[in-house]
Design a protein around this motif. Structure first.
Motif, PDB file in Angstrom:
ATOM      1  N   SER A 197      12.937  14.303  20.515  1.00 49.68           N
ATOM      2  CA  SER A 197      12.421  14.806  21.790  1.00 49.68           C
ATOM      3  C   SER A 197      12.002  16.266  21.648  1.00 49.68           C
ATOM      4  O   SER A 197      12.403  16.957  20.705  1.00 49.68           O
ATOM      5  CB  SER A 197      13.495  14.688  22.877  1.00 49.68           C
ATOM      6  N   GLN A 198      11.197  16.717  22.593  1.00 50.03           N
ATOM      7  CA  GLN A 198      10.872  18.136  22.651  1.00 50.03           C
ATOM      8  C   GLN A 198      12.028  18.907  23.290  1.00 50.03           C
ATOM      9  O   GLN A 198      12.937  18.328  23.885  1.00 50.03           O
ATOM     10  CB  GLN A 198       9.561  18.352  23.397  1.00 50.03           C
ATOM     11  N   LYS A 199      11.988  20.249  23.143  1.00 51.20           N
ATOM     12  CA  LYS A 199      13.114  21.079  23.557  1.00 51.20           C
ATOM     13  C   LYS A 199      12.713  21.970  24.737  1.00 51.20           C
ATOM     14  O   LYS A 199      11.672  22.657  24.668  1.00 51.20           O
ATOM     15  CB  LYS A 199      13.602  21.975  22.410  1.00 51.20           C
ATOM     16  N   PRO A 200      13.511  22.006  25.789  1.00 48.85           N
ATOM     17  CA  PRO A 200      13.199  22.897  26.903  1.00 48.85           C
ATOM     18  C   PRO A 200      13.472  24.348  26.544  1.00 48.85           C
ATOM     19  O   PRO A 200      14.244  24.650  25.619  1.00 48.85           O
ATOM     20  CB  PRO A 200      14.143  22.408  28.013  1.00 48.85           C
ATOM     21  N   ALA A 201      12.861  25.228  27.297  1.00 53.32           N
ATOM     22  CA  ALA A 201      13.010  26.663  27.031  1.00 53.32           C
ATOM     23  C   ALA A 201      14.469  27.088  27.089  1.00 53.32           C
ATOM     24  O   ALA A 201      14.899  27.962  26.335  1.00 53.32           O
ATOM     25  CB  ALA A 201      12.176  27.461  28.033  1.00 53.32           C
ATOM     26  N   SER A 202      15.255  26.471  27.974  1.00 56.59           N
ATOM     27  CA  SER A 202      16.662  26.872  28.115  1.00 56.59           C
ATOM     28  C   SER A 202      17.449  26.625  26.834  1.00 56.59           C
ATOM     29  O   SER A 202      18.359  27.393  26.489  1.00 56.59           O
ATOM     30  CB  SER A 202      17.308  26.124  29.280  1.00 56.59           C
TER      31      SER A 202
ATOM     32  N   LEU B  88      32.516   1.271  28.769  1.00 52.16           N
ATOM     33  CA  LEU B  88      32.033   0.374  27.724  1.00 52.16           C
ATOM     34  C   LEU B  88      33.177  -0.165  26.874  1.00 52.16           C
ATOM     35  O   LEU B  88      33.071  -1.245  26.295  1.00 52.16           O
ATOM     36  CB  LEU B  88      31.037   1.108  26.817  1.00 52.16           C
ATOM     37  N   ASP B  89      34.253   0.597  26.793  1.00 49.78           N
ATOM     38  CA  ASP B  89      35.426   0.267  25.991  1.00 49.78           C
ATOM     39  C   ASP B  89      35.071   0.079  24.522  1.00 49.78           C
ATOM     40  O   ASP B  89      35.663  -0.748  23.820  1.00 49.78           O
ATOM     41  CB  ASP B  89      36.131  -0.985  26.529  1.00 49.78           C
ATOM     42  N   CYS B  90      34.080   0.847  24.057  1.00 47.74           N
ATOM     43  CA  CYS B  90      33.774   0.827  22.632  1.00 47.74           C
ATOM     44  C   CYS B  90      34.803   1.688  21.900  1.00 47.74           C
ATOM     45  O   CYS B  90      35.392   2.609  22.473  1.00 47.74           O
ATOM     46  CB  CYS B  90      32.366   1.330  22.364  1.00 47.74           C
ATOM     47  N   ASP B  91      35.003   1.393  20.648  1.00 46.95           N
ATOM     48  CA  ASP B  91      35.968   2.158  19.849  1.00 46.95           C
ATOM     49  C   ASP B  91      35.327   3.396  19.232  1.00 46.95           C
ATOM     50  O   ASP B  91      35.996   4.414  19.052  1.00 46.95           O
ATOM     51  CB  ASP B  91      36.552   1.261  18.761  1.00 46.95           C
ATOM     52  N   PHE B  92      34.036   3.273  18.907  1.00 44.20           N
ATOM     53  CA  PHE B  92      33.274   4.396  18.370  1.00 44.20           C
ATOM     54  C   PHE B  92      31.889   4.396  19.029  1.00 44.20           C
ATOM     55  O   PHE B  92      31.336   3.340  19.311  1.00 44.20           O
ATOM     56  CB  PHE B  92      33.098   4.279  16.854  1.00 44.20           C
ATOM     57  N   TYR B  93      31.354   5.595  19.234  1.00 44.77           N
ATOM     58  CA  TYR B  93      30.019   5.734  19.812  1.00 44.77           C
ATOM     59  C   TYR B  93      29.361   6.927  19.119  1.00 44.77           C
ATOM     60  O   TYR B  93      29.950   8.007  19.050  1.00 44.77           O
ATOM     61  CB  TYR B  93      30.112   5.978  21.312  1.00 44.77           C
ATOM     62  N   ALA B  94      28.149   6.715  18.594  1.00 44.65           N
ATOM     63  CA  ALA B  94      27.470   7.754  17.811  1.00 44.65           C
ATOM     64  C   ALA B  94      26.122   8.082  18.434  1.00 44.65           C
ATOM     65  O   ALA B  94      25.395   7.183  18.870  1.00 44.65           O
ATOM     66  CB  ALA B  94      27.270   7.267  16.374  1.00 44.65           C
ATOM     67  N   PHE B  95      25.780   9.379  18.473  1.00 50.94           N
ATOM     68  CA  PHE B  95      24.450   9.763  18.947  1.00 50.94           C
ATOM     69  C   PHE B  95      24.050  11.115  18.386  1.00 50.94           C
ATOM     70  O   PHE B  95      24.862  11.834  17.806  1.00 50.94           O
ATOM     71  CB  PHE B  95      24.367   9.746  20.479  1.00 50.94           C
ATOM     72  N   SER B  96      22.749  11.445  18.563  1.00 50.14           N
ATOM     73  CA  SER B  96      22.164  12.660  18.000  1.00 50.14           C
ATOM     74  C   SER B  96      21.686  13.596  19.093  1.00 50.14           C
ATOM     75  O   SER B  96      21.216  13.143  20.136  1.00 50.14           O
ATOM     76  CB  SER B  96      20.967  12.310  17.097  1.00 50.14           C
ATOM     77  N   GLY B  97      21.758  14.909  18.813  1.00 52.14           N
ATOM     78  CA  GLY B  97      21.300  15.895  19.781  1.00 52.14           C
ATOM     79  C   GLY B  97      19.791  16.002  19.872  1.00 52.14           C
ATOM     80  O   GLY B  97      19.241  16.240  20.942  1.00 52.14           O
ATOM     81  N   HIS B  98      19.088  15.813  18.749  1.00 54.84           N
ATOM     82  CA  HIS B  98      17.651  16.103  18.723  1.00 54.84           C
ATOM     83  C   HIS B  98      16.828  15.102  19.516  1.00 54.84           C
ATOM     84  O   HIS B  98      15.673  15.372  19.840  1.00 54.84           O
ATOM     85  CB  HIS B  98      17.141  16.185  17.282  1.00 54.84           C
ATOM     86  N   LYS B  99      17.408  13.945  19.861  1.00 54.56           N
ATOM     87  CA  LYS B  99      16.692  12.966  20.677  1.00 54.56           C
ATOM     88  C   LYS B  99      16.927  13.186  22.170  1.00 54.56           C
ATOM     89  O   LYS B  99      16.347  12.472  22.994  1.00 54.56           O
ATOM     90  CB  LYS B  99      17.110  11.550  20.282  1.00 54.56           C
TER      91      LYS B  99
END
Length: 406
Positions: A31-36, A213-224
């Motif tokens: 994703s693009q990044k806001p000025a903040s 969700l009761d998932c045991d692990f959840y993974a995600f990225s900041g840049h998206k």
């Protein structure tokens, strides 16, 4: 949501590419990044750049407070029970590899099963292939329906008493399929298996509650999700993380080091060896602030309107094939008859329109679709119906150009 105000928050959108106003339709890649967020990174590096946790001086204290403050923002964002369950990583890939290495290789053996789907990103296939090779476990796949969805009946048939890990993406980066991960987690737990969710394509777009969700692990990225590159998150239930050994060793993650043995810090720091991604985490915290200010419900509704509009407009183009289910997240993956996706993307780029073309790190899914590659337009909070109109115009030009060539 005032889309004009939102767009003004993203400096990069105010430019021309190849003589045309930029239309950015590649947010599933990044994703693009806001000025903040940009300003928060600038503030850190200009004002209080320092390592965290190790010093008592003013800059170090400020950096530590901001870094750990970002962890608390992530905890609230996904509704984790504790900041001990929030581990900063380099991204979704590192987060999944952490689970595959520290949990999968340690806990699995011959006769055990790992269950995934053919739609997974390579980052949620290859680590489990390697676990299976190292441990003798068996890798199994939940079959896909014709529209690229998963049926819970097939999950019930695939997950057995021998299954130890179920790893499924929340949202497909190719098909836009939104998988029923809560229900899949319930089936996994009924068989005493753990559930990992790849949230790279869901955390930026959907309200995520890991406890619900009761998932045991959840993974995600900041840049998206409007944050910097190089920063991601692994959520894990505290009982599981406490029982796992770190796989990266060095400074910061230790408690006591002796000549022949060492002990580890408590969670989450035992999984954050070395100098962490301080600026990235602080930037991710600013991105979460930005998203929260707009509201994920508003973002999701906006993207739903956009993808419905896009599907309607793109179906006007003869010879264009759209892949995936009717109900989907905010992306459309497609092919134009007799035109390679890379050629489609090249012509669109000449019109100032940025889309993705290739196998999207999902080669098994490409084979399931019986194509070598596809093009993809993905939408986010800063896109408009006018962007989609430009895409459709660009696709019509592409079709006319290659029609003349052939």
């Amino acid at each position: 949501m005032d889309i004009k105000t939102v767009r003004q928050s993203f400096p990069i959108l105010d430019q021309e590419v190849n003589g045309h106003p930029l239309v950015y339709l590649d947010s599933s890649a990044t994703s693009q990044k806001p000025a903040s967020v940009i300003e928060k990174l600038d503030e850190y590096y200009r004002g209080y750049n320092s390592n965290v946790h190790r010093g008592v001086h003013t800059l170090g204290t400020k950096a530590t407070d901001e870094y750990e403050g970002a962890r608390e923002k992530v905890r609230r964002f996904i509704n984790a029970n504790s900041t001990q369950e929030v581990i900063f990583t380099r991204g979704t890939t590192t987060a999944i590899n952490t689970v595959a290495t520290s949990y999968g290789r340690a806990k699995l053996g011959e006769g055990d099963e790992i269950v995934i789907t053919p739609m997974e990103h390579h980052s949620n296939i290859i680590p489990w292939q390697q676990v299976a090779k190292a441990t003798g476990a068996t890798l199994k796949y939940i079959p896909l329906q014709k529209d690229g969805t998963i049926s819970l009946e097939d999950v019930e048939e695939t997950v057995t008493g021998n299954t130890k890990v179920v790893a499924v993406m929340h949202v497909s980066n190719v098909l836009g399929t939104i998988n029923p991960v809560k229900e899949i987690a319930e089936i996994a737990h009924r068989h005493e298996a753990v559930m990992l969710v790849d949230g790279a394509q869901s955390a930026p777009h959907l309200k995520v509650d890991v406890q619900d969700l009761d998932c045991d692990f959840y993974a995600f990225s900041g840049h998206k999700m409007c944050g910097p590159t190089g920063i991601g998150v692994l959520y894990g239930k505290r009982t599981l993380l406490n029982d796992m050994e770190p796989f990266e060793f060095g400074g910061e993650m230790i408690d006591f080091v002796n000549l022949y043995d060492s002990t580890w810090k408590e969670l989450p720091w035992k999984f954050e060896g070395g100098t962490p991604i301080i600026g990235g985490a602080i930037g991710l915290g600013a991105a979460i602030d930005f998203i929260n200010e707009i509201g994920l419900e508003e973002i999701e509704a906006h993207e739903h309107r956009l993808v419905d509009y896009a599907m309607d407009r793109m179906r006007e183009i003869d010879g264009l094939t759209i892949y995936g289910p009717e109900e989907r997240a905010g992306l459309v993956t497609y092919n134009l008859d007799d035109v390679h996706p890379h050629d489609v993307a090249t012509v669109l780029d000449a019109e100032g329109i940025a889309v993705r073309a290739g196998h999207h790190c999902a080669q098994p899914l490409m084979r399931w679709l019986d194509v070598s590659a596809t093009a993809r337009a993905s939408f986010y909070l800063y896109n408009t119906e006018e962007d989609i109109d430009r895409l459709v115009e660009g696709l019509q030009k592409t079709k006319e150009y290659f029609g003349d060539v052939f």
